[in-house]
Enzyme design. Structure first.
Site, PDB file in Angstrom:
ATOM      1  N   ASP A 175      14.216   5.817  57.398  1.00 39.89           N
ATOM      2  CA  ASP A 175      15.284   5.389  56.495  1.00 39.89           C
ATOM      3  C   ASP A 175      14.954   6.002  55.142  1.00 39.89           C
ATOM      4  OD1 ASP A 175      17.000   4.148  54.717  1.00 39.89           O
ATOM      5  OD2 ASP A 175      16.935   2.218  55.721  1.00 39.89           O
ATOM      6  N   HIS A 176      15.652   7.097  54.786  1.00 44.48           N
ATOM      7  CA  HIS A 176      15.245   7.843  53.601  1.00 44.48           C
ATOM      8  C   HIS A 176      15.368   7.028  52.312  1.00 44.48           C
ATOM      9  CE1 HIS A 176      19.628   8.777  53.535  1.00 44.48           C
ATOM     10  NE2 HIS A 176      19.459   8.787  52.229  1.00 44.48           N
ATOM     11  N   HIS A 238      20.344   1.149  55.238  1.00 48.29           N
ATOM     12  CA  HIS A 238      19.737   1.364  53.929  1.00 48.29           C
ATOM     13  C   HIS A 238      19.727   0.103  53.060  1.00 48.29           C
ATOM     14  CE1 HIS A 238      19.823   5.453  55.076  1.00 48.29           C
ATOM     15  NE2 HIS A 238      21.036   5.737  54.673  1.00 48.29           N
TER      16      HIS A 238
END
Length: 497
Positions: A175-176, A238
């Site tokens: 999950d950037h 996110h």
């Protein structure tokens, strides 16, 4: 920082957009900072037929023209791979043996799935069938990109399939957002400062807002977005993960499982939103044609690849509660959308007002806010009341801020730089665990069900360039959303969009 063990990174989908825009540039930055292993190689893998030299030439398009570029490109290799049956992976295995032997690299492998989600269960199965998923003497890790399922059922099924071929501790669900420096700094802000943690509860905090706004539309990705929407694309993964960081209890140690255990407890404490309550707690919207800066902007339904009667949401706002000792009764709000006035992601902690209004009516006393800016103009802003010079006791809100740009000698690493390095080191702190992914899907599933089965739940139009549907403001009973600017510096004095 400890030196990373020698290893080979295998990127499936190496001819794709993510590899070009994010992965190879991130690896190049790590290389320039001398953070990669002493012995290291990248093996790109996809269906396209390319030689090593052709793959390296393509890298010129997305690696800055730097004195170390040619040196770095020597670490890049390529192998064409089909995904039809297990034997298709024999050439890949042979190529890994060849590179490992020629460069004297230990057979430690990190497999990165930068592929369509349909291949997420296929590639791990073929790796397992070729003896590449496990090793008694070397580590094997698997990085899985989002989306991790499209609903609760598919997420559970994907978890089940992956665990047939890899152990949970080998799987890194990326999950950037969690790789952003300011998200991580939230833990330090909370748990290393005696002035914040004692106030971080229902007694002192009135509400919490999380905003992630994009000024762009779907930008030619209408076909993909039609099957996704803002809820799946941003909120379920996110932004719920960010909420988990905001609301978690202090971990016993700064270690992957300890931190992920605490975020899981937050998800398990989310008050369920029943299907018949969705219209009270969730607002969805879709941007319509408008004029921005004198230019006409198309509405979502006019975008290529989008159904002319589409009910896919490009905006969603959500009100929810966390039913535990710390947060009982404190509303949390999340909103995210496309074609909003600016690109910004931030967390706003609204502290309660003082119990007695000494300097006039309630509106004159400062409603203190702590704003944690994730992007852009990364930093932290604290708003509090001060006396205006002159006679009387007129109160005005002033700012105290910190900006990462003030650390002139420090580079703020990009999210993929941090996350790739963490996986190479075996640190899963900023990666999602399977049980947390399922818990997040379990929370949003009733929303998906209600939207799919109840056509009476409206999808509100909002003009492109606005802050979403007016109905979103009604979620907040006492107060309003904070409307952020691109600039955090001098917030309140001028607004740059």
């Amino acid at each position: 920082m400890k030196k990373v063990e020698d290893q080979i990174l295998i990127i499936f989908g190496a001819s794709g957009d993510l590899t070009k825009r994010k992965l190879i540039p991130a690896l190049f930055e790590l290389y320039k900072q001398n953070l990669l292993p002493n012995k290291f190689a990248v093996l790109g893998a996809s269906r396209s037929a390319l030689s090593d030299d052709e793959f390296r030439s393509r890298a010129d398009e997305f690696i800055p023209n730097d004195e170390k570029r040619e040196e770095f490109k020597k670490l890049l290799f390529y192998q064409s791979v089909q995904n039809n049956e297990a034997d298709d992976f024999i050439p890949l295995k042979e190529r890994l043996d060849e590179i490992s032997g020629a460069l004297e690299i230990e057979q430690n492998y990190v497999f990165y799935l930068s592929t369509p989600p349909s291949l997420y269960p296929v590639i791990p199965k073929m790796l397992c069938q070729n003896g590449l998923s496990k090793s008694e003497n070397n580590f094997r890790r698997l990085i899985v990109e989002k989306p991790f399922g499209t609903d609760l059922k598919s997420a559970k099924e994907l978890n089940k399939q992956l665990l047939n071929y890899f152990e949970e501790e080998q799987i890194y669900r990326i999950d950037h957002y969690l790789g952003k420096e300011t998200v991580q700094n939230m833990l330090v802000t909370r748990f290393s400062n005696g002035i914040f943690e004692p106030l971080w509860n229902r007694r002192y905090i009135e509400r919490v807002e999380i905003t992630s706004a994009e000024s762009l539309g779907v930008e030619g990705r209408g076909g993909y977005y039609e099957s996704s929407g803002a809820l799946r694309d941003m909120l379920q993964n996110h932004l719920l993960q960010v909420a988990g960081f905001v609301a978690m209890e202090p971990p016993v140690v700064v270690e992957a499982d300890a931190i992920r255990n605490e975020t899981l407890k937050v998800f398990q404490s989310l008050r369920p939103i029943k299907e018949n309550e969705v219209s009270r707690y969730v607002i969805r919207g879709q941007y319509t044609a408008s004029t921005i800066g004198g230019k006409k902007v198309a509405g979502y339904r006019e975008e290529p690849g989008v159904d002319k009667l589409s009910r896919t949401e490009t905006f969603v706002s959500l009100k929810f509660f966390i039913d535990n000792w710390r947060w009982a009764g404190v509303p949390f709000y999340i909103r995210t959308g496309k074609k909003l006035p600016t690109r910004v992601t931030e967390i706003v902690i609204h502290f309660r007002k003082v119990p007695h209004h000494l300097f006039g009516n309630a509106s004159s006393d400062s409603n203190n806010q702590l704003i944690i800016r994730i992007q852009p103009d990364e930093g932290i802003l604290l708003k509090f009341g001060m006396k205006t010079p002159g006679a009387g006791f007129k109160v005005q809100t002033v700012n105290m801020d910190f900006h990462y740009s003030d650390l002139a000698d420090k580079k703020v690493p990009a999210a993929y730089e941090r996350l790739l390095l963490d996986c190479m080191q075996g640190d899963a702190t900023l990666y999602s665990r399977g049980d947390a992914v399922e818990a997040a899907w379990e929370f949003v599933q009733p929303i998906i069900n209600a939207w799919e089965t109840n056509p009476e739940i409206p999808i509100y139009g909002y003009p492109a360039g606005s802050w979403g549907p007016e109905e979103s403001a009604k979620l907040i009973v006492n107060g309003d959303w904070r409307y952020p600017c691109k600039n955090l510096h001098n917030d309140g004095l001028y607004c740059e969009l």
